[in-house]
Design a protein around this motif. Structure first.
Motif: not given
Lengths: 371, 167
Positions: A229, A247-251, B152, B155
């Protein structure tokens, strides 16, 4: 503003636009590549490239020479040329690999193309006049695992390759039969074929397959997306400084530069995001779509549940994602403009849609959009 | 007598052959390590001397009823990629002590004052804590998980799975 092009329910694994952007080549997770041409607001099928035996993994349509190159899990690549009868004629490319080909890209001058593969080899292919066919040279060392993505430097010589061995590498693909010796760049001055200019590790914590790589428009920076990610940018002009954003997101699965210092990336989050590259850090820009969640009261009543069951035949109230794409995005491609100065770009997804994103109108609509 | 001799030698021969075929030592040889094509792990640049978080400092902070400070020190210490298994377990035990010592009402503040790297390490400890539950630890860890996730995001969980240097 986004324009949605629906091609059915099959996932679209890869796509590529023709130079004039009136035609589109795509593969729906099969061994075939279908060509469409736009007629008004509709798409008409104008060709079928069905020579591969196994799943097509990547397509690239050269804008100037109008040649299409496709590669597949069947360890082959074909170059397709449109003849006078408007039929696409194929030429087999001898890749000489013993594993699946994973990605293919034409060089900026379209006299070479690079194919990444599971054989831990990059095949640099060019047209040999005497042999009248496409021959390949291998870049092998020091890759330790499958090459997942490839991007060309604007000088037509350097290529960046991301791999599942958690590394990103910049190689030279200089072929003396085809081109003149290149002048030095920020990546180095000696560029014999297959020379490793620079190698970057995706993470100091040691993991994360590299899904996508992209040189900045001037070639001085290299961005990549890792499965941890993260988005990273290496700046060759700044002493090879590597800026990494976890990041705080998915890849993300694919990325490109839409402005000289802005990256658009998309992947498992089902919506593209922008990332701003500053002099010493990469920062998250914004999502390119607002979460269209309707104001829900939180707890849904039993009455609503049954109402929906009756009306829509579904048990749950919200199974749809609040974005245009309903499944992960496989690829981003520039449509209008060029790298660093993009007006529109397209995303293809496993939900069977290709969505074209118009940056100008989006900026007008979305107040929070950061480009 | 010559015949008996022959029988004797024959029996001995069979015994020898039987021993040979029942020997499975060759099966314990790992031939894959000799394959040139093998993926070679990067030689770890982890300082071997860094055997984990500062035990004494953290324990004293816990005793002094300063668990949030203890947490900060724990997470910024050398907690990733410890090779020695005993040291790894000790590190986890210490981490659990710190996490349990922090009350639910303090967790939000504790998470907010951490930096991103520390939050990633914290998430890794939380998941390892789930692996070895003991008396109500999981319930408390679930609260931790929710609070860290809010800040957080997904991710941090992805990195629990993909980072090779584990806690």
């Amino acid at each position: 503003m986004t324009t949605v092009h629906n091609f059915g329910v099959s996932p679209i694994s890869c796509h590529s636009w023709s130079g004039d952007r009136k035609s589109l080549a795509l593969s729906q997770n099969s061994n075939e590549v279908t060509l469409f041409s736009s007629s008004g607001s509709d798409w008409k099928q104008t060709g079928l490239l069905d020579q591969h035996d196994l799943r097509v993994t990547s397509i690239d349509w050269a804008p100037k020479t109008n040649r299409i190159v496709t590669c597949s899990s069947d360890r082959n690549a074909y170059v397709w040329v449109l003849d006078d009868n408007n039929v696409w004629k194929k030429t087999l490319v001898l890749l000489r690999i013993n594993r699946a080909a994973t990605c293919v890209r034409w060089s900026p001058e379209e006299n070479k193309f690079a194919v990444g593969s599971g054989a831990k080899i990059i095949s640099i292919c060019y047209h040999e006049k005497e042999f009248d066919g496409w021959v390949s040279k291998h870049i092998k060392k020091p890759m330790q695992s499958t090459v997942t993505s490839i991007d060309w430097h604007p000088n037509n010589i350097l290529i960046a390759a991301g791999s599942t061995d958690f590394k990103v590498r910049v190689f030279s693909s200089f072929v003396k039969d085809v081109e003149a010796r290149p002048s030095p760049t920020e990546w180095g001055s000696k560029m014999p074929m297959g020379y490793l200019m620079k190698e970057f590790s995706n993470s100091s914590a040691g993991g994360g397959w590299v899904h996508a790589v992209s040189f900045s428009p001037d070639g001085s920076k290299l961005a990549w997306a890792g499965h941890d990610s993260s988005i990273s940018v290496a700046d060759a002009a700044n002493d090879m400084l590597v800026m990494k954003l976890k990041t705080n997101l998915l890849p993300m699965c694919s990325l490109t530069w839409i402005r000289p210092n802005t990256i658009a990336a998309a992947g498992h989050n089902c919506v593209p995001y922008t990332f701003i590259v500053e002099s010493d850090a990469v920062k998250l820009g914004s999502a390119m779509e607002e979460d269209k969640k309707k104001e829900s009261s939180g707890k849904t009543s039993a009455m609503d549940l049954f109402k929906n069951k009756d009306k829509l035949g579904q048990n749950e109230l919200e199974t749809k994602l609040n974005f245009t794409h309903q499944k992960q995005i496989a690829e981003i491609r520039i449509v209008g403009g060029q790298k660093g100065d993009v007006d529109t770009f397209s995303t293809c997804s496993l939900d069977g849609k290709i969505v074209v994103w118009n940056l100008k109108t989006l900026a007008g609509q979305m107040k929070g959009l950061k480009i | 007598q010559a015949y008996n001799c022959l029988i004797h030698f024959y029996k001995r021969y069979l015994q020898k052959m039987a021993k040979n075929t029942s020997s499975n030592v060759f099966r314990t040889l790992d031939v894959d390590q000799y394959n040139e094509d093998n993926y070679k792990e990067d030689n770890d640049s982890t300082d071997p001397a860094a055997l984990g978080p500062n035990d004494t400092l953290i324990t004293s902070l816990l005793a002094a009823n300063k668990p949030v400070e203890a947490l900060t020190h724990l997470l910024s210490g050398a907690t990733l990629g410890i090779k020695d298994q005993a040291a790894r377990t000790a590190s986890l035990t210490l981490a659990m002590r710190v996490l349990m010592a922090i009350k639910v009402s303090q967790i939000d503040d504790a998470v907010a004052q951490l930096d991103n790297e520390s939050r990633d390490v914290l998430m890794k400890f939380i998941y390892r804590g789930f692996e070895v539950p003991n008396e109500g630890s999981s319930a408390h860890l679930l609260v931790w998980h929710e609070k860290v996730f809010t800040v957080a995001g997904v991710g941090s969980i992805v990195r629990v799975l993909t980072d090779k240097k584990r806690v």
